[in-house]
Design a protein around this motif. Sequence first.
Motif, PDB file in Angstrom:
ATOM      1  N   GLU A  22      -9.112   8.518   6.007  1.00  0.00           N
ATOM      2  CA  GLU A  22      -9.075   7.179   5.408  1.00  0.00           C
ATOM      3  C   GLU A  22      -9.905   6.259   6.279  1.00  0.00           C
TER       4      GLU A  22
ATOM      5  N   GLY B 162      -3.898  -0.267   4.547  1.00  0.00           N
ATOM      6  CA  GLY B 162      -4.192   1.036   3.949  1.00  0.00           C
ATOM      7  C   GLY B 162      -4.092   2.153   4.969  1.00  0.00           C
TER       8      GLY B 162
ATOM      9  N   PHE C 212      -4.119   6.727  -6.171  1.00  0.00           N
ATOM     10  CA  PHE C 212      -3.591   5.555  -5.475  1.00  0.00           C
ATOM     11  C   PHE C 212      -3.223   4.482  -6.489  1.00  0.00           C
TER      12      PHE C 212
ATOM     13  N   GLY D  25       0.862   3.261  -3.416  1.00  0.00           N
ATOM     14  CA  GLY D  25      -0.255   4.159  -3.665  1.00  0.00           C
ATOM     15  C   GLY D  25      -0.277   5.356  -2.737  1.00  0.00           C
ATOM     16  N   ALA D  26       0.069   5.129  -1.457  1.00  0.00           N
ATOM     17  CA  ALA D  26       0.046   6.232  -0.495  1.00  0.00           C
ATOM     18  C   ALA D  26       1.051   7.309  -0.876  1.00  0.00           C
TER      19      ALA D  26
ATOM     20  N   HIS E  30      -7.751   4.730  -0.095  1.00  0.00           N
ATOM     21  CA  HIS E  30      -6.979   3.881  -0.999  1.00  0.00           C
ATOM     22  C   HIS E  30      -7.900   3.131  -1.952  1.00  0.00           C
TER      23      HIS E  30
ATOM     24  N   SER F  88      -6.914  -3.210  -6.285  1.00  0.00           N
ATOM     25  CA  SER F  88      -5.954  -2.179  -6.674  1.00  0.00           C
ATOM     26  C   SER F  88      -4.730  -2.750  -7.382  1.00  0.00           C
TER      27      SER F  88
ATOM     28  N   LYS G 207       0.818  -1.212   0.000  1.00  0.00           N
ATOM     29  CA  LYS G 207       0.000   0.000   0.000  1.00  0.00           C
ATOM     30  C   LYS G 207       0.856   1.268   0.000  1.00  0.00           C
TER      31      LYS G 207
END
Length: 372
Positions: A117, A123, A193, A99-100, A187, A224, A96
């Motif tokens: 979030e 996430g 993301f 994406g963050a 996310h 994702s 993750k």
Amino acid sequence: MQHYLDPRTSQTWTLDAPRWCGDARQPLLLTGRAGIAPADIVTAERSIWRYAAAFPWMPKAPISMGEGRTPLIERAIPGGTALLKCEWFMPTGSFKDRGASVMLSLLRDQGVTSVLEDSSGNGGAAVSAYAAAGGMAATIFVPASTSPAKTVQSRAAGAAIELIPGSRQDCADAALAKSAEIFYASHNWHPFFLEGTKTLAYELWEDLGFAAPDHVIVPCGAGSNVLGCWLGFGELKRAKQIARLPRIWAAQPAHCGPIARAALGLPAQDARPTIAEGTAIAQPLRLPECLHALEESEGGAVLLEEEEIAAASLSLARSGVYVEPTCAQAAAAFGKLREAGKIGAAETAVVVLTGTGLKSTPRYAEMLGVAL
């Protein structure tokens, strides 16, 4: 110039203002673009930002902690020999972080200073850590039933944790309501993301000498990594860097596998508890897009029983690879695909392992019959 895109209606919006959804609260992607060539990689940069030329914008100062550039190791596992992509080699212990890093770098550039979030797992940990690294405030909504141990990482990063009564869906609904007050850096929702997760495809391409593997097997919750691989390899194909997409396979638990069930043409089922809790997403937002990605890549999906996920987790651990049961199911899926003849012995198959087993100590204790 790229725009936010509603893939279901083709409506677009410019990128100059913060946005996490369409006007009718629909999930967004970005308009398509060609990928990059080897010469475009910033080889001195040891992070996902070596592929910055593949992003639609370059932030003034990326929020980066060396995420990406994870090991790709060849290993004999049940079913044959595979390449294990060790995504737990990240600052917060999971994929993750890709994406963050990208999402929060964009939002900070857009003037966002506080983010919201909803996640009790990886996430939330990633958003908390990267918000802290970028001087941003983070609020994380988690179900009230969440084990306190699962929020320690986010709390340690300085995030404000709010416990929401009810189910995981109740938690998501509460975050949507709160998004009128704090920018919703989800996310699952924010298209940037996915710009971070697509670097997995670029990295595998570089790992393999600028070639695509034949197969990529990913643990799948909201999808994702399915979409990230589809986006990244799709860009590389448009740039004529690869001839075809790898076949993308989504591994999901039989107890909660809506994307896999749809891909396999099976009727929907109510979700049940699973040891692959990181992929227990009963209502994935981007179900149509995930199905399109699996179909276009000529891949598909695999449903795993609890016993198969547990066996894969312990098998990997006993070979020295200690990962979350959530991602061990990708290794279990590899074995089933080999057995079904969908992956040939001479084909290159990447099994994506997304999170460290250190986050799943209680689960391993249960599997081993050990008291904590």
